[in-house]
Write an enzyme that holds these catalytic residues in place. Structure first.
Site, short mmCIF file in Angstrom:
data_model
loop_
_atom_site.label_atom_id
_atom_site.label_comp_id
_atom_site.label_asym_id
_atom_site.label_seq_id
_atom_site.Cartn_x
_atom_site.Cartn_y
_atom_site.Cartn_z
N ARG A 157 0.92 -1.07 -0.01
CA ARG A 157 -0.07 0.21 -0.27
C ARG A 157 1.24 1.56 0.43
O ARG A 157 2.06 1.43 0.64
CB ARG A 157 -1.17 0.00 1.10
N LYS A 181 -2.00 -2.63 7.72
CA LYS A 181 -3.02 -2.28 9.37
C LYS A 181 -3.01 -2.61 9.69
O LYS A 181 -3.15 -4.39 9.66
CB LYS A 181 -4.15 -2.09 7.23
N HIS A 253 -2.47 1.89 -5.91
CA HIS A 253 -3.61 1.33 -5.84
C HIS A 253 -3.84 0.21 -6.91
O HIS A 253 -3.90 -1.03 -6.69
CB HIS A 253 -4.81 1.41 -5.10
N ARG A 256 -0.77 -2.12 -7.29
CA ARG A 256 -1.49 -3.26 -5.82
C ARG A 256 -1.90 -3.95 -6.64
O ARG A 256 -1.60 -5.13 -6.84
CB ARG A 256 -1.58 -2.46 -5.15
N HIS A 279 -4.18 -8.68 3.66
CA HIS A 279 -5.39 -8.52 3.66
C HIS A 279 -5.55 -9.94 4.70
O HIS A 279 -5.46 -11.51 5.13
CB HIS A 279 -6.54 -9.71 2.78
N TYR A 288 -10.20 -10.20 -6.93
CA TYR A 288 -9.75 -10.92 -8.14
C TYR A 288 -9.75 -12.21 -8.68
O TYR A 288 -9.53 -12.42 -9.55
CB TYR A 288 -7.78 -11.10 -7.21
#
Length: 309
Positions: A157, A181, A253, A256, A279, A288
């Site tokens: 990110r 995150k 992004h 990414r 994630h 995806y």
């Protein structure tokens, strides 16, 4: 009794001190909750307490969000954007309930049905064009090349990228340890091209800045942080997309997404890509499926006996 506004301020302090959330997450919560507080003020309900909060108040706020028009862009809020305001409210109500403050149950706040998310990614040829766009005849060009190669090699990110320090890179194992995150640590890996670009960039640098990617525009301070900003990385991506003649409005992004798409097209499984992207939930990585669905179709076409008659 304290108003919702007063409890909101305490909630944000709780997020910072007790939960240890990132400043970005706290700013987002503050922004979304402030919109609700502004709505209450506009409707002469700024003194509303948690106990008096009703399902009707929430419904009226949902109607407000649905009809809201940005005064500058003259556009409304997408359903997914509306959800962010309601999610922040739900988290606030859960916080109040945990602290034995009587209020509306968080379960009473329903979220709008999500819109299908469209993933923007670059083809292999487009990625090559962007990666080769920077001119490596000066320090800024070497830095930009290193940034692009690192983004495509790691899927970081943009906030993770700009937070990198030079001592985080392990060139011998070609790894970078990052904290993503929710303060979740993970390891990302560098490709041959990324290693080469980073080494050329670092060998050219003469400063003692700890930041991996630093700013070379404008007046350079004699001391202090010169770390590149998120906005600067966004600008350089747009710059090289234009230079490469690619008809896509790309962002960090997008790189990414292109990283994840490339891995899946080369045969990586969804669970591994989940780990590499950082994630927490596999459902997030399932955006995806445009790739995995294509692979399944190709498998069916190649191996199903009904296609061989």
């Amino acid at each position: 009794m304290k108003t919702l506004k007063e409890h909101s301020l305490e909630f944000l302090e709780y997020c910072e001190i007790e939960k240890g959330l990132s400043q970005l997450t706290i700013r987002n919560y503050a922004f979304y909750l402030q919109r609700f507080l502004d709505y209450l003020k506009e409707n002469n309900k700024e003194d509303l307490t948690p106990e008096k909060l009703s399902a009707k108040n929430i419904w009226d706020f949902r109607v407000y969000l649905s009809r809201y028009q940005n005064p500058v862009l003259k556009k409304g809020l997408k359903r997914n954007s509306q959800s962010y305001f309601l999610i922040a409210l739900r988290v606030l109500l859960k916080y109040l309930a945990r602290n034995d403050i009587k209020t509306l149950s968080a379960d009473k706040i329903e979220l709008p049905k999500k819109e299908a998310r469209q993933i923007k990614f670059l083809s292999e040829d487009q990625v090559d064009k962007i990666l080769n766009a920077p001119k490596a005849d000066n320090i800024s060009g070497l830095r930009d090349k290193a940034i692009l190669e690192t983004l495509f090699s790691t899927g970081l990110r943009v906030a993770e990228l700009i937070a990198l320090n030079t001592d985080q890179i392990n060139f011998s194992s070609r790894e970078i340890g990052v904290v993503g995150k929710g303060n979740k640590p993970r390891v990302v890996f560098l490709s041959d091209n990324a290693v080469m670009a980073l080494q050329r960039y670092l060998n050219k640098r003469k400063d003692k800045e700890k930041a991996l990617f630093v700013n070379y525009r404008g007046k350079i301070p004699e001391a202090g942080e010169r770390r590149l900003s998120t906005r600067s990385v966004e600008r350089l991506i747009k710059k090289y997309v234009l230079q490469a003649g690619i008809p896509i409005s790309a962002t960090p992004h997008t790189m990414r997404h292109s990283f994840a798409t490339d891995l899946l097209m080369q045969g990586a499984d969804l669970r591994s890509v989940q780990e590499l992207l950082g994630h927490s939930n596999i459902a997030t990585t399932q955006i995806y499926t445009h790739v995995t669905n294509k692979q399944l179709k190709d498998v069916h076409q190649a191996f199903h006996s009904g296609n061989k008659r």
